[in-house]
Design an enzyme around this catalytic site. Sequence first.
Site, PDB file in Angstrom:
ATOM      1  N   GLU A   7      25.848  48.904  49.942  1.00 46.73           N
ATOM      2  CA  GLU A   7      25.800  49.090  51.202  1.00 46.73           C
ATOM      3  C   GLU A   7      24.710  50.753  52.069  1.00 46.73           C
ATOM      4  OE1 GLU A   7      29.174  49.303  55.389  1.00 46.73           O
ATOM      5  OE2 GLU A   7      29.520  48.609  53.900  1.00 46.73           O
ATOM      6  N   LYS A   8      25.506  51.675  51.227  1.00 44.84           N
ATOM      7  CA  LYS A   8      24.166  52.626  51.352  1.00 44.84           C
ATOM      8  C   LYS A   8      23.805  52.935  50.392  1.00 44.84           C
ATOM      9  CE  LYS A   8      27.912  53.991  55.034  1.00 44.84           C
ATOM     10  NZ  LYS A   8      28.962  53.305  53.824  1.00 44.84           N
ATOM     11  N   ASP A 101      30.878  48.083  50.731  1.00 41.25           N
ATOM     12  CA  ASP A 101      32.369  48.724  51.464  1.00 41.25           C
ATOM     13  C   ASP A 101      33.458  47.565  51.238  1.00 41.25           C
ATOM     14  OD1 ASP A 101      31.283  51.043  51.766  1.00 41.25           O
ATOM     15  OD2 ASP A 101      31.821  51.341  53.855  1.00 41.25           O
ATOM     16  N   ASP A 103      35.932  46.229  52.871  1.00 42.14           N
ATOM     17  CA  ASP A 103      36.243  45.671  54.265  1.00 42.14           C
ATOM     18  C   ASP A 103      35.611  44.949  54.352  1.00 42.14           C
ATOM     19  OD1 ASP A 103      33.826  46.601  55.027  1.00 42.14           O
ATOM     20  OD2 ASP A 103      35.206  48.582  56.428  1.00 42.14           O
ATOM     21  N   TYR A 319      38.881  55.870  50.572  1.00 40.38           N
ATOM     22  CA  TYR A 319      37.818  55.198  51.563  1.00 40.38           C
ATOM     23  C   TYR A 319      38.413  55.901  52.905  1.00 40.38           C
ATOM     24  CZ  TYR A 319      36.610  51.377  54.145  1.00 40.38           C
ATOM     25  OH  TYR A 319      35.735  50.295  55.459  1.00 40.38           O
ATOM     26  N   ARG A 321      38.029  54.046  56.132  1.00 38.56           N
ATOM     27  CA  ARG A 321      38.369  53.235  57.093  1.00 38.56           C
ATOM     28  C   ARG A 321      40.002  52.564  56.830  1.00 38.56           C
ATOM     29  NH1 ARG A 321      32.728  52.563  60.217  1.00 38.56           N
ATOM     30  NH2 ARG A 321      31.990  53.845  59.088  1.00 38.56           N
TER      31      ARG A 321
END
Length: 673
Positions: A7-8, A101, A103, A319, A321
């Site tokens: 993701e990043k 991520d 999610d 993590y 979130r």
Amino acid sequence: MRLYLCEKPSQGKDIARVLGANQRGTGCYNGAGVTVTWCIGHLVEAASPEAYGEHLKRWSLNQLPIIPDTWRIVVKANTALQYKVVKQLLAQATELVIATDADREGEMIARELLELCRYKGAIQRLWLSALNDASIRKALATLRPANETVLLYHSALARSRADWLIGMNLSRLFTLLGRQAGHDGVLSVGRVQTPTLRLVVDRDRDIAQFISVPYWVIDVELSLQGQPFRAQWTPPTEATDEAGHCTQQVVAQSALHRIQTTQEAKVICVDTETFREAPPLPFDLSTLQVVCSRRFGLDVQDTLDIAQSLYETHKATTYPRSDSEYLPESMFAEVSMVMNSLLATDPSLQPLISAADWTQRSRAWNDSKVSAHHGIIPTLEPFRLEALSENERAVYELIRGHYLAQFFPHHEFDRTNALLACGHESLRATGKQIIVSGWHRVLGNAPDVSDEESGKRSHVLPAVVPDTCCSVQQAEMTALKTLPPKSFTQGELIKAMKGVAKLVIDPRLKQKLKDTTGIGTEATRANIINSLLKRGYQVKKGRSVRASETAFTLIDAVPAAIADPGTTAIWEQALDMIETGEMTLDEFITKQAHWITQLVEHYRTSTLPIRIPDGPTCPLCGATMRQRSGKNGLFWSCSRYPECKGTLPVEAKTRSSSSSRKPRRSNPRGTER
């Protein structure tokens, strides 16, 4: 070639290091048969209405509703170069590992790219809860089949498309109707932002309409065999309000006189009850944001950024979130590794860690309470504690403390209530004696780590027994006033968003919402609050957030269902049903499109009950100013623009005139001395 899609860039670097992909390329890392690349958040986004037709560039009621037959996504301009890199690598890959991520949103970031680039190869899913090397290796050894998480993508896509339908159609609808009523600015409507704004508007109106009521209390200092203690007068019910406050001064004055002249109080009955408090659970994101707002004054976005930094940069915590406060039962086997890591990171913890019972399994380990993520806890590997900023360390120590608390005994205390008679007046004395400090040794007596008792000092009563007589040393009457509800802080607003069921009146809906996530998700709530601030619907007043004048206008204008917190919570419930396969993406979007169409048709010919704010005088030409919306939110602009370009910042105003509610005369929860 096996391609890992992160993701990043920071995630890509960590995973590449563990995989041995150390050769840096353009937008990627390469190794033997392995390449690691990354997105920069979302590389693509839902197309704007004009992508479905040039005629939609101009806002018009006749064009509504806008319901796409085939949904389009486009490449974001500011990340187009990285998109090209990912597209080329996908064309070369023989198999793909989604490493975004773990999610709903992470799944969408990857899957939308795969659809746009028409990737047809094999797919697996890397499910990471921490970015330290041990966690990455463990996750790499247990890759999931892609079909296990595809419904997360459908749920995220449903959320995105529902937001688009509501935002694009209803923002245009009510902005155009607002212009007909004389409102120049954009009235932005959102599936989550509008109900969140409603919470703040309602609270501000409650404050504005609150009528303070005086009441009187009597504190009595007593003594038993030389031991002083305090008691409070219990007023007769016929002289009290619903909160038990004495609202009749003459009654209180008479009681004070009788207590002072009697000079003796007799113990009628004594009741002692023992309480055991379990350790507080590890944090989910919302609870962490609420506590950090209250204790440190941090904005909710600041807390999220810090938690993200602890996870990504320092590898100190898992993590962030997460929507769960619980831990998988399998993680109990890692307790010794976590404890040793904590000690290696901070040797000053030696006394606490030595006192902890590493074999104690608290209620935190519960597979049935763990969703896609578990509670936020320290990782398995040491890190440089001195590298943390002051705020990072404060947040880290909160997370660490809640983990350590799981290995300490329950906090135990006795609470004693004594009822006394002083002449014809009733007195009540309350005492608390701590029996076992337990987990309070780790977290102390901060009010946010336990129930209402946590913040109270231990106050031990003398050995009072029935028929004991105590002498009255002093009695004092104090005049107080009921206080209005407090304005929301960002942390309290997060708490209200999460616990929206408490604010819903319908008993059936309330019950249905008790186990849902409320308004928004752990990953989106901070962004919603920031969006409302940037758009000028909310303004900061110290630690509080208040509604702007335009916010009242918007909430009064939109349909009740759009602003109802219960409605968006039901939508979140539907998204959860998509995630579990109980509802399909197409079923959800079809229902949303039908509902939007009905709303547009109902309101198309309506006249909005908009009150145009009274504008200040232009500092350049003296003309009246009007509210307008710009890239930085709302501002006052001269009505003679463009001839005159005078501007002023918008100051928040609290309106009570547009509410039809009756004034509230008291607030039992808002009473203070």
